[in-house]
Structure formats: structure tokens, C-alpha cells
Design an enzyme around this catalytic site. Structure first.
Site, PDB file in Angstrom:
ATOM      1  CG  ASP A  32     -11.906  -6.031   7.488  1.00  0.00           C
ATOM      2  OD1 ASP A  32     -11.114  -5.065   7.421  1.00  0.00           O
ATOM      3  OD2 ASP A  32     -12.729  -6.155   8.410  1.00  0.00           O
ATOM      4  CD  GLU A  43     -11.044  -3.758  14.019  1.00  0.00           C
ATOM      5  OE1 GLU A  43     -10.873  -4.910  13.587  1.00  0.00           O
ATOM      6  OE2 GLU A  43     -10.582  -2.752  13.440  1.00  0.00           O
TER       7      GLU A  43
HETATM    8  C1  BGC Z   1      -5.108  -0.798  11.659  1.00  0.00           C
HETATM    9  C2  BGC Z   1      -6.595  -0.770  11.556  1.00  0.00           C
HETATM   10  C3  BGC Z   1      -7.063  -2.112  11.276  1.00  0.00           C
HETATM   11  C4  BGC Z   1      -6.486  -3.123  12.252  1.00  0.00           C
HETATM   12  C5  BGC Z   1      -6.835  -4.493  11.812  1.00  0.00           C
HETATM   13  C6  BGC Z   1      -4.673  -1.786  12.693  1.00  0.00           C
HETATM   14  O1  BGC Z   1      -3.295  -1.809  12.791  1.00  0.00           O
HETATM   15  O2  BGC Z   1      -4.653   0.469  11.992  1.00  0.00           O
HETATM   16  O3  BGC Z   1      -7.014   0.074  10.528  1.00  0.00           O
HETATM   17  O4  BGC Z   1      -8.440  -2.103  11.346  1.00  0.00           O
HETATM   18  O5  BGC Z   1      -5.102  -3.036  12.351  1.00  0.00           O
HETATM   19  O6  BGC Z   1      -6.337  -5.488  12.644  1.00  0.00           O
HETATM   20  C1  BGC Z   2     -11.835  -3.391  10.212  1.00  0.00           C
HETATM   21  C2  BGC Z   2     -12.617  -2.646   9.166  1.00  0.00           C
HETATM   22  C3  BGC Z   2     -11.854  -1.448   8.690  1.00  0.00           C
HETATM   23  C4  BGC Z   2     -10.478  -1.850   8.236  1.00  0.00           C
HETATM   24  C5  BGC Z   2      -9.625  -0.689   7.773  1.00  0.00           C
HETATM   25  C6  BGC Z   2     -10.424  -3.628   9.797  1.00  0.00           C
HETATM   26  O1  BGC Z   2      -9.708  -4.111  10.873  1.00  0.00           O
HETATM   27  O2  BGC Z   2     -12.476  -4.618  10.495  1.00  0.00           O
HETATM   28  O3  BGC Z   2     -13.874  -2.277   9.685  1.00  0.00           O
HETATM   29  O4  BGC Z   2     -12.560  -0.813   7.660  1.00  0.00           O
HETATM   30  O5  BGC Z   2      -9.802  -2.481   9.286  1.00  0.00           O
HETATM   31  O6  BGC Z   2      -9.228   0.099   8.826  1.00  0.00           O
END
Ligand code: BGC
Ligand code: BGC
Length: 628
Positions: A310, A516
Site C-alpha cells: 500500500d 480512510e
Molecule cells: C493520497 C491517497 C492515499 C493517501 C494515503 C493521500 O495523500 O492521495 O491516494 O491513499 O494519501 O495516506
Molecule cells: C489506500 C489504498 C489505495 C492507495 C492508493 C492507500 O492509502 O489504502 O486503498 O489504493 O492509497 O491511492
């Protein structure tokens, strides 16, 4: 003697020539020949690669740092868009495609010319892209119990993603969410592993149906499909109190029975990639779990695609995050991670991994396993033959046929939880000749709210200017009879409601968009002013409450005042699907994919639990018949 020498020289020269250009003529490279067997191509290419080229293949970097020079100089194997990371605000399909094209040209200009694999989160449609079709989030799809629908959605999403020149998506999320306090619960099809397993049919939608000879091995049918990614392996939906990225406490048998089953289906259905979870299992970070990633997934389940980390998943092995990147890389790569979603610090990743190989901490056999898997996916998906965007697919993005499909999914995802007060006759479906009706609430005329997180930006947006779509209010207005009068007031006063002479009211309230950790929530109440709007409207006129949310919320205090109650989840851009069912063009058929709890102190509470005492049980959902 001189003659013999000359012959020997000539022979040697011929041998050298043959070994450099191959036997079938000048420039022939076995790995570039699609007629060669897959493993021959992989072996041939791998044998030509330097360590730097191998480590480059294992590196996935973010779009914002992926200049042509970086891609070329570091032999980068993959680029991603993080949530909301776009080439330009409201970028067109052509802008997306030309961005991918520029990157691809850089990759193809390296000596071995291995194409990059561009990846993006398309978790409910091509969410980052302006004017894409946005489908219901997974919780709503779970309520349809319709795997064939999931498959059709998968094919449509694949086409929209390919329209922008992208061949790889980080979907589906096959989490089994066991606690709605988790901010990602809406990314989960259900609390019941069987429902999640059933909905993995979205994978053959994304990738195309694998022929029997390819089942169980990575497969992508062609340039109208995309490589998929089952995530987040494993136990992401089981964290303590639903805290994101936290600890899943469960014994091995529990893990196998609750969180693992969707991965059996994903592997059998030829999923190309699997993403590792930020979470820990009984205190061990999944990104460092050799037993589950290598022994179980790769060796026991015989998963042949590649395992991806991830976003900064390796960094988060240590606490504080990133405090020992060298150790993180060692643990992650030795655990069995093949491609690393770095996404920014690629120099740190490449430098550390190179030294870990040089000092034999990480054996070359581990690097070769990773690269083989990545190449296997790239070869099977036809990336070497078709590395560039296909401009003929441009019209696929947000096209009417896909919007109609999303609207069908909305209709089938709605769950009718109450229809008429006790002892009264059913209120729904409403007549289209409904006279004067009131539509109220923060979510009635708000496209961003009905789409939720992972829409245009990572966290989602509120309002009606983010992208193209139909709000629930617009859907109602275009469904009722010409004689009807629809009055909209987001937060009406008691007086307004009382004196308005309304026959019915439709109140649409719910959660704001989130993604998230920002979605973690311990109280799960309907955000203000939702409860007071329900109170004001429902105490003055017969009311239908439509809840827009990523999970069940606390409704017990209001449920007796409400005449009819509909859970609409996060329906996406096609809000007319709600009116289709409220006004009887279609019947309600959706069933709860989650238990509807009474109060949060019951949580976690899932179907089959000894203390099961829900407000509405798992699988509940009233049905109506179409009225026309
Ligand atoms: C990104 C996301 C990612 C997340 C993880 C964001 O800044 O745009 O894609 O899932 O950070 O912490
Ligand atoms: C998320 C994933 C996602 C990745 C890319 C992460 O923070 O947990 O689900 O695919 O970011 O955006």
C-alpha cells in the site's frame, strides 16, 4: 593454415552475430515475440536485466514525481495516481491519455523498453476523473446481492479507465468490514464473507472472463479490460474498534473463515495483483508478514500475480512511520512484496534496496521472483504489444449506457427498512400524481454528498460543481407527474412545513464525504442538522427518510416518527435511481449487507454473534412491487 584461421574467425563472428541478434534475423528479441510461450518471454527478458532494471520494475512512483527522465534513468516499472492526483483540474480523456503516452514513451526508450503499468483507484467507477460514471460504493453493491450486475459494472469501469489510457486499477476492495466504526466500511461489500465472495465477480468484469486454461493465473482479456487488484490483504476490515490501519485480533482459524475467503475467489478468478493491508494481524504488520504473504498467498494459494504494497506501506512498518526505511524495505521485500507503492521517495527506496542486495541481506532469488511476477502480469495483459492508449475508446467515459447501468445499480442497492407506521398501510411506492410534496435535507440536492469519498478528490467533495451527474432532487423532479409540485428546502422551519399543505415529504440526510482514517467514527450519529430536519418535517407531514451513508447509523431515536425509511448508501452520480423506486417504476429489492445496530455500545455485532440484537437484521429489506 591461414585458410583454417580465416574459417575459424568467420565461424566465431557468425556465432557472435547470432547470439546478439537472435536466430530469426536482425533485431529479434525473444521476449518481444508474443508467439513465444509466456515463461520463455519472462526468462529471456529477466536474463537481460541488470539489478538496476530489476529494482526499477519493483518501483511504483506517484504521477507528480514521474517525469520522463526519472522513468528513464531509474527504469521505473509503474506509476500511479494517488487519490485526486490528476494531470490537470477537470482533465479531459485526451489529457489523461497524453500524460500516459509521454510516460510510456520514456519507458520504451530504455534499452530493454519495458512498458510502465499505470495504476489508479477506480473503486466506484473511475472516481478521480471528471465526468466519469460514479457507481454506488461497495456497501450498496453488496445490498443488491447481484454478482452478475457487479460483473457488468466491472466491464463498464474497465472501459472508462481504458478511455483515459490506464490499464490497471486498485480495485476491488474485498475487505470484510466487521465494525461500521471503520472509516472504510463503505468500501466493503458486506460483513458476511459469503456476500463478499459472491461480489468478487466484479473481477472477471474488470479483467474479462479467464478461459478455463488461464483460471487461477493472472489474466486480462485485452485492451478493453484492465488488470485488477484485490485489497487489502488480509484482515483490513477486522481491526479493533474499527480503527483504520490498526490491529486485527483473531486466531488463524477466524482469519481463514472471515477475512481470507474473498481471496480464494479472487485468485481462482485470475486476479492479476493483490495489495497488502496497512493493518497488523495479532500485532504483526501485514507488510512484514512472510507467513501470510509468501507461505500462504504465494505458496499455498498458488497466487501467480504480483503483490503490491500500500501507499507508504513499507514506511509504516516502523513507528514512527519512516523512521527506519532501510529496515522497512528489508522486512517488506523479504516478506514477499513484489511491487512497492513508494510513492515519492524513490531514491531512498532504490538506494536502500540496492545495498540490501549487494550485501546479500536480500537474495537475488527474491528479486527475481518479484520481477518475474511483475513481468508475467505485464506480458499476460498485452502491455508489450499495446503499451499506448487507444484513442478509439475516448467515448467510453461517462457514456449514457454506463450511466443507465449505474442507475440500475442504485435502484437495486436501496434497502427499504420501514414502510408505513405500525398498523398503517404501506406508504411506498408514492403516486406520481402526488400533488404538492416537500423535499428537504442536506443530501437531497448535493451530488458530492451522494458520491462520498474517492470522488474527484481522495476525501470527496460537497456540492454540485464537482462533476456531471443527477442529484436525488433532480431525479424526483423528472419522475413525478406534470401536475405535481415539488418544493425544495434544505432546512425548512416548522412553520414552513406546517403551513405548506404538503401531501408528502422526502427527507434526504446523511454523512458528509470521507475516506480512510478521516471516516473513523465512534458515535455513528446522523450529523447535524439531519436529526432536527427529520424531527421538524416528520412531525408535520407524512415523511420518507432517505439516508445517504457509508454504513448504518444510529436511527433508533427517530425511527418511530418516520413513516418510511430507505437506506441508500453512497449511490454515486445517478441519483434518478432513487426516484425510480420511490415512485414505483421499479420495486424495492435490496437486502442489508450489514447488521443495523441499535446503539454503538453493541459494536462489533455481526450476523451469527451470540449477543445479536439488531434494530434490523442482516439480510433484512422490505419489498414493493412496481406500481405501473
Ligand atoms: C493520497 C491517497 C492515499 C493517501 C494515503 C493521500 O495523500 O492521495 O491516494 O491513499 O494519501 O495516506
Ligand atoms: C489506500 C489504498 C489505495 C492507495 C492508493 C492507500 O492509502 O489504502 O486503498 O489504493 O492509497 O491511492
Amino acid at each position: 593454415m591461414g585458410h583454417v584461421w580465416r574459417c575459424a574467425h568467420l565461424l566465431l563472428y557468425c556465432c557472435l552475430l547470432l547470439s546478439t541478434v537472435g536466430v530469426q534475423g536482425s533485431g529479434y528479441l525473444k521476449y518481444k515475440d508474443p508467439k513465444q510461450p509466456l515463461n520463455t518471454r519472462i526468462d529471456d527478458l529477466l536474463s537481460r536485466m541488470s539489478l538496476a532494471e530489476k529494482i526499477g520494475q519493483m518501483s511504483q512512483i506517484e504521477r507528480s514525481v514521474a517525469t520522463p527522465d526519472v522513468i528513464k534513468n531509474d527504469y521505473i516499472g509503474s506509476v500511479l495516481s494517488g487519490g485526486g492526483s490528476v494531470p490537470a483540474p477537470q482533465a479531459t480523456v485526451q489529457e489523461w491519455a497524453s500524460m500516459v503516452t509521454e510516460m510510456q514513451k520514456a519507458a520504451l526508450s530504455t534499452p530493454l523498453g519495458i512498458p510502465i503499468m499505470y495504476g489508479i483507484d477506480a473503486v466506484h467507477g473511475h472516481g478521480n476523473v471528471y465526468k466519469a460514471t460514479i457507481f454506488p460504493h461497495n456497501i450498496g453493491l453488496g445490498a443488491t446481492r447481484d454478482p452478475e450486475l457487479a460483473k457488468r459494472i466491472g466491464s463498464a469501469v474497465a472501459l472508462e479507465v481504458r478511455a483515459t489510457g490506464i490499464p490497471y486499477i486498485f480495485a476491488p476492495c474485498v475487505a470484510v468490514c466487521r465494525d461500521p466504526r471503520w472509516g472504510r466500511c463503505y468500501e466493503s461489500f458486506s460483513e458476511d464473507p459469503k456476500v463478499v465472495q459472491m461480489m468478487t465477480q466484479i473481477i472477471p468484469g474488470f479483467q474479462g472472463e479467464a478461459p478455463p486454461s488461464s483460471r487461477g493465473r493472472p489474466y486480462v482479456a485485452g485492451t478493453r479490460n484492465v488488470a485488477a487488484c484485490a485489497k487489502h490483504y488480509v484482515g483490513d476490515g477486522g481491526t479493533n474498534k474499527g480503527i483504520n490501519e490498526n490491529n486485527t485480533i483473531i486466531d488463524f482459524s477466524g482469519l481463514l473463515h472471515i477475512h481470507m475467503p474473498p481471496y480464494y475467489n479472487a485468485v481462482i478468478n485470475s486476479v492479476s495483483t493483490i495489495m497488502v493491508s496497512y493493518t497488523s494481524w495479532n500485532g504483526v504488520k501485514m507488510h512484514a508478514n512472510h507467513f501470510l504473504v509468501t507461505d500462504f498467498l504465494k505458496n499455498k494459494l498458488k497466487f501467480r500475480g504480483f503483490v503490491i504494497s500500500d501507499w507508504q506501506g513499507l514506511d509504516r512498518i516502523t513507528s514512527p512511520e519512516g523512521s527506519d526505511y532501510h529496515l522497512s524495505i528489508k522486512l517488506g521485500v523479504l516478506a514477499g512484496i513484489d511491487m512497492v507503492m513508494i510513492p515519492f521517495n524513490y531514491t531512498g527506496f532504490i538506494g536502500n534496496l540496492t545495498s540490501l542486495v549487494h550485501d546479500n541481506t536480500i537474495p537475488m532469488s527474491r528479486i527475481d521472483d518479484a520481477v518475474r511476477r511483475i513481468l508475467r502480469v505485464k506480458f499476460t495483459m498485452g502491455l508489450f504489444e499495446n503499451p499506448f492508449p487507444d484513442p478509439s475508446l475516448a467515448g467510453e467515459l461517462g457514456k449514457q449506457e454506463h450511466r443507465d447501468l449505474a442507475r440500475e445499480a442504485v435502484r437495486k442497492s436501496l434497502v427499504l427498512l420501514k414502510n408505513g407506521k405500525y398498523g398503517e398501510k404501506p406508504l411506498l411506492p408514492l403516486p406520481k400524481k402526488c400533488g404538492k410534496i416537500l423535499v428537504a435535507g442536506s443530501h437531497a440536492d448535493n451530488l458530492g454528498n451522494q458520491c462520498g469519498g474517492w470522488t474527484i478528490t481522495w476525501q470527496g467533495l460537497q456540492g454540485n460543481n464537482l462533476t456531471a451527474g443527477t442529484t436525488i432532487l433532480e431525479g424526483i423532479k423528472s419522475t413525478v407527474d406534470g401536475s405535481a409540485q415539488v418544493v425544495y428546502s434544505e432546512e425548512p422551519s416548522p412553520d414552513f412545513v406546517h403551513k405548506g399543505g404538503f401531501n408528502y415529504a422526502i427527507v434526504v440526510v446523511g454523512e458528509p464525504p470521507y475516506a480512510e482514517t478521516q471516516g473513523d467514527n465512534l458515535n455513528l450519529t446522523i450529523p447535524a442538522p439531519g436529526p432536527s430536519v427529520i424531527e421538524t418535517v416528520c412531525s408535520n407531514v407524512k415523511c420518507i427518510v432517505v439516508l445517504i451513508s457509508g454504513r448504518p447509523l444510529v436511527v433508533e431515536p427517530y425511527i418511530n416518527k418516520i413513516d418510511a425509511f430507505v437506506a441508500a448508501w453512497l449511490p454515486g452520480t445517478e441519483g434518478k435511481g432513487v426516484a425510480d423506486v420511490l415512485f414505483g417504476d421499479y420495486g424495492f429489492t435490496g437486502k442489508l449487507s450489514r447488521t443495523w445496530f441499535k446503539s454503538v455500545d453493541q459494536l462489533p455485532m455481526n450476523v451469527g454473534d451470540p449477543h445479536y440484537d439488531p434494530l434490523f437484521p442482516f439480510g433484512f429489506g422490505l419489498e414493493t412491487h412496481p406500481s405501473n
